[in-house]
Scaffold this motif. Structure first.
Motif, PDB file in Angstrom:
ATOM      1  N   ASP A 206      29.844  57.128  48.045  1.00  0.00           N
ATOM      2  CA  ASP A 206      30.994  57.424  48.451  1.00  0.00           C
ATOM      3  C   ASP A 206      32.415  57.083  48.519  1.00  0.00           C
ATOM      4  O   ASP A 206      33.484  57.772  48.489  1.00  0.00           O
ATOM      5  N   LYS A 207      32.462  56.038  48.310  1.00  0.00           N
ATOM      6  CA  LYS A 207      33.748  55.134  48.664  1.00  0.00           C
ATOM      7  C   LYS A 207      34.088  55.389  46.891  1.00  0.00           C
ATOM      8  O   LYS A 207      34.827  55.258  46.836  1.00  0.00           O
ATOM      9  N   TYR A 208      33.224  54.598  45.833  1.00  0.00           N
ATOM     10  CA  TYR A 208      33.549  54.721  44.363  1.00  0.00           C
ATOM     11  C   TYR A 208      32.770  55.007  43.421  1.00  0.00           C
ATOM     12  O   TYR A 208      33.297  54.955  42.676  1.00  0.00           O
TER      13      TYR A 208
ATOM     14  N   VAL B  91      43.267  48.451  59.488  1.00  0.00           N
ATOM     15  CA  VAL B  91      42.360  48.359  60.598  1.00  0.00           C
ATOM     16  C   VAL B  91      41.252  49.913  60.116  1.00  0.00           C
ATOM     17  O   VAL B  91      42.531  50.780  60.078  1.00  0.00           O
ATOM     18  N   ASP B  92      40.356  50.080  60.232  1.00  0.00           N
ATOM     19  CA  ASP B  92      39.515  51.234  60.983  1.00  0.00           C
ATOM     20  C   ASP B  92      39.649  51.968  61.951  1.00  0.00           C
ATOM     21  O   ASP B  92      38.472  50.386  62.776  1.00  0.00           O
ATOM     22  N   PHE B  93      39.303  53.127  62.288  1.00  0.00           N
ATOM     23  CA  PHE B  93      38.844  53.800  63.625  1.00  0.00           C
ATOM     24  C   PHE B  93      37.902  54.846  63.420  1.00  0.00           C
ATOM     25  O   PHE B  93      37.826  55.058  62.347  1.00  0.00           O
TER      26      PHE B  93
ATOM     27  N   VAL C 110      37.696  51.374  67.646  1.00  0.00           N
ATOM     28  CA  VAL C 110      37.972  49.830  66.295  1.00  0.00           C
ATOM     29  C   VAL C 110      36.746  50.056  65.826  1.00  0.00           C
ATOM     30  O   VAL C 110      35.661  49.606  66.309  1.00  0.00           O
ATOM     31  N   ASN C 111      36.666  50.079  64.665  1.00  0.00           N
ATOM     32  CA  ASN C 111      35.409  50.458  64.258  1.00  0.00           C
ATOM     33  C   ASN C 111      35.512  48.115  63.517  1.00  0.00           C
ATOM     34  O   ASN C 111      34.589  47.605  63.660  1.00  0.00           O
ATOM     35  N   GLU C 112      37.015  48.183  62.073  1.00  0.00           N
ATOM     36  CA  GLU C 112      36.847  47.136  62.192  1.00  0.00           C
ATOM     37  C   GLU C 112      38.340  46.930  61.054  1.00  0.00           C
ATOM     38  O   GLU C 112      38.679  47.472  61.556  1.00  0.00           O
ATOM     39  N   ILE C 113      38.354  45.737  60.916  1.00  0.00           N
ATOM     40  CA  ILE C 113      39.880  45.181  59.955  1.00  0.00           C
ATOM     41  C   ILE C 113      39.346  44.914  58.866  1.00  0.00           C
ATOM     42  O   ILE C 113      37.778  44.222  58.671  1.00  0.00           O
ATOM     43  N   ASN C 114      39.713  45.198  57.732  1.00  0.00           N
ATOM     44  CA  ASN C 114      39.632  44.497  56.201  1.00  0.00           C
ATOM     45  C   ASN C 114      40.652  43.928  55.831  1.00  0.00           C
ATOM     46  O   ASN C 114      41.765  44.638  56.102  1.00  0.00           O
ATOM     47  N   THR C 115      40.888  42.703  55.509  1.00  0.00           N
ATOM     48  CA  THR C 115      41.988  41.695  55.528  1.00  0.00           C
ATOM     49  C   THR C 115      42.293  41.757  53.853  1.00  0.00           C
ATOM     50  O   THR C 115      43.621  41.452  53.617  1.00  0.00           O
TER      51      THR C 115
HETATM   52 MG    MG Z   1      34.566  49.726  56.757  1.00  0.00          MG
END
Ligand code: MG
Ligand code: ADP
Ligand code: MG
Length: 357
Positions: free
Chosen positions: A256-258, A299-301, A312-317
């Motif tokens: 779904d993402k790519y 930052v994903d919610f 807050v689900n996660e942070i992607n640096t």
């Molecule tokens: Mg994610």
């Protein structure tokens, strides 16, 4: 005098392919008046390559289908002596590095540690934020300690599973119920993640996650709206407008993402009340600061539609950086072009470096 910018991509990660696409976008968007971009590839075996070999890695014809490539076993590691020679050739030429690496050996503090050792300025988060942001267990523990709302979760090590699969299954199911999300602690792009709706699928989900990491996190699952915010800055980070992912699958998985025929959509800006928007932007900055973020992060919610609760689900640096990726699109919607974001990121990297020395 143009600055030589090493754009580093590929790497020993389940997200190798995504990195190639992010790097191609960044290479094409760096302002040629200001920067002399130097493509640097890291093969799946960890060999560093430059020149035509690096460009070859980026050519679309040389990339096998991204999803299929996930299942290829990692090739034998390049010998350290060869890697060191390649590093000694290329790193001294650089004024600044952009490690456009997603996932393990790149987004997780390892390459950031190498740059710190060398005294080379680099774009993005440092060792601490990269390492803690990549590990979903430590990240969620730190968020929780900073008073940020996160989902309920449990975690265990692979060896505990091997010793005690039944007991772990029973206690986790009793504590969290269904649906559950089973994930490798360190990775991204949904690689190795399974949504589990009943106990019959739990074992295979854990075994899949355990192929990617020695630690596994199991989260309580929710029906969620997924909201994302781009953060940019060092000491005074700014948050973009929020965007929403409308996923077309059971959850926002790798395809779904790519995949080119994915039906998922980005809604920018997300349809939220002004209060929700303000709350989410403030939480994004707090999450970034909780891990001592620098440069950038997405930052994903989760927004629970029934209760309006925000987690807050996660942070992607090192978030996805392709033309169609959320990170650059959110800034574009907030009035900043990709080339200007890259200028700013490089300035932030140099400022952070100057502060240290
Ligand atoms: Mg994610
Ligand atoms: P990654 O770092 O690989 O993106 P995520 O933790 O963001 O891993 O999970 C990937 C996707 O799985 C999310 O975008 C969401 O669609 C779904 N998901 C993950 N955890 C949960 C959860 N606890 N409840 C509901 N959906 C989830
Ligand atoms: Mg992630």
């Amino acid at each position: 005098q143009r600055q030589t910018v090493g754009v580093i991509f590929g790497g020993r990660s389940g997200e190798h392919e995504v990195s190639l696409r992010s790097a191609a976008t960044i290479l094409s968007a760096l302002d040629p008046e200001k920067y002399n971009p130097l493509p640097i590839g890291i093969t799946r075996a960890g060999q560093w390559v430059t020149g035509p070999a690096a460009s070859e890695m980026l050519s679309p014809t040389s990339s096998p289908d991204a999803v299929a490539a996930l299942d290829t076993d990692a090739p034998a590691l390049a010998p350290p002596a060869k890697v060191l020679t390649a590093l000694a050739d290329v790193l001294p030429q650089l004024d600044v590095a952009i490690p456009v690496l997603h996932g393990t050996y790149g987004e997780d503090g390892t390459i950031q540690g190498l740059f710190e050792m060398l005294g080379l300025p680099y774009v993005g988060c440092g060792v601490l934020a990269s390492a803690t942001g990549m590990d979903k267990i430590v990240m969620k523990q730190l968020f929780r300690q900073s008073g940020l709302p996160v989902v309920d979760f449990r975690w265990f090590a692979r060896h505990e599973w091997v010793a005690n699969a039944q007991r772990l299954t029973d206690s986790i199911v009793e504590e969290l119920g269904f649906p559950l999300f089973v994930k490798p602690a360190n990775l991204g792009s949904s690689v190795g993640i399974t949504r589990v709706d009943d106990v019959s699928n739990f074992k295979s989900a854990v075994e899949l996650a355990a192929r990617y990491d020695r630690r596994i996190i199991v989260e309580k699952g929710y029906d969620v709206r997924e909201i994302e915010v781009s953060v940019l800055g060092n000491d005074h980070p700014e948050a973009s407008l929020p965007g929403e992912i409308i996923s077309s699958a059971a959850f926002y998985d790798y395809a779904d993402k790519y995949s080119p025929d994915s039906q998922s959509q980005l809604v920018i800006p997300a349809r939220l009340t002004p209060d929700q928007t303000a709350a989410i932007r403030a939480l994004a900055v707090r999450a970034f600061q909780a891990l001592d973020g620098a440069g950038l992060a997405r930052v994903d919610f989760f927004l629970l539609p029934q209760t309006g609760e925000i987690m807050v689900n996660e942070i992607n640096t090192m978030p996805g950086f392709t033309r169609i990726s959320m990170y650059p699109k959110l800034w574009e919607a907030s009035g900043r072009s990709l080339p200007s974001i890259l200028n700013q990121l490089i300035d932030l990297a140099l400022a952070r470096h100057a502060e240290k020395t």
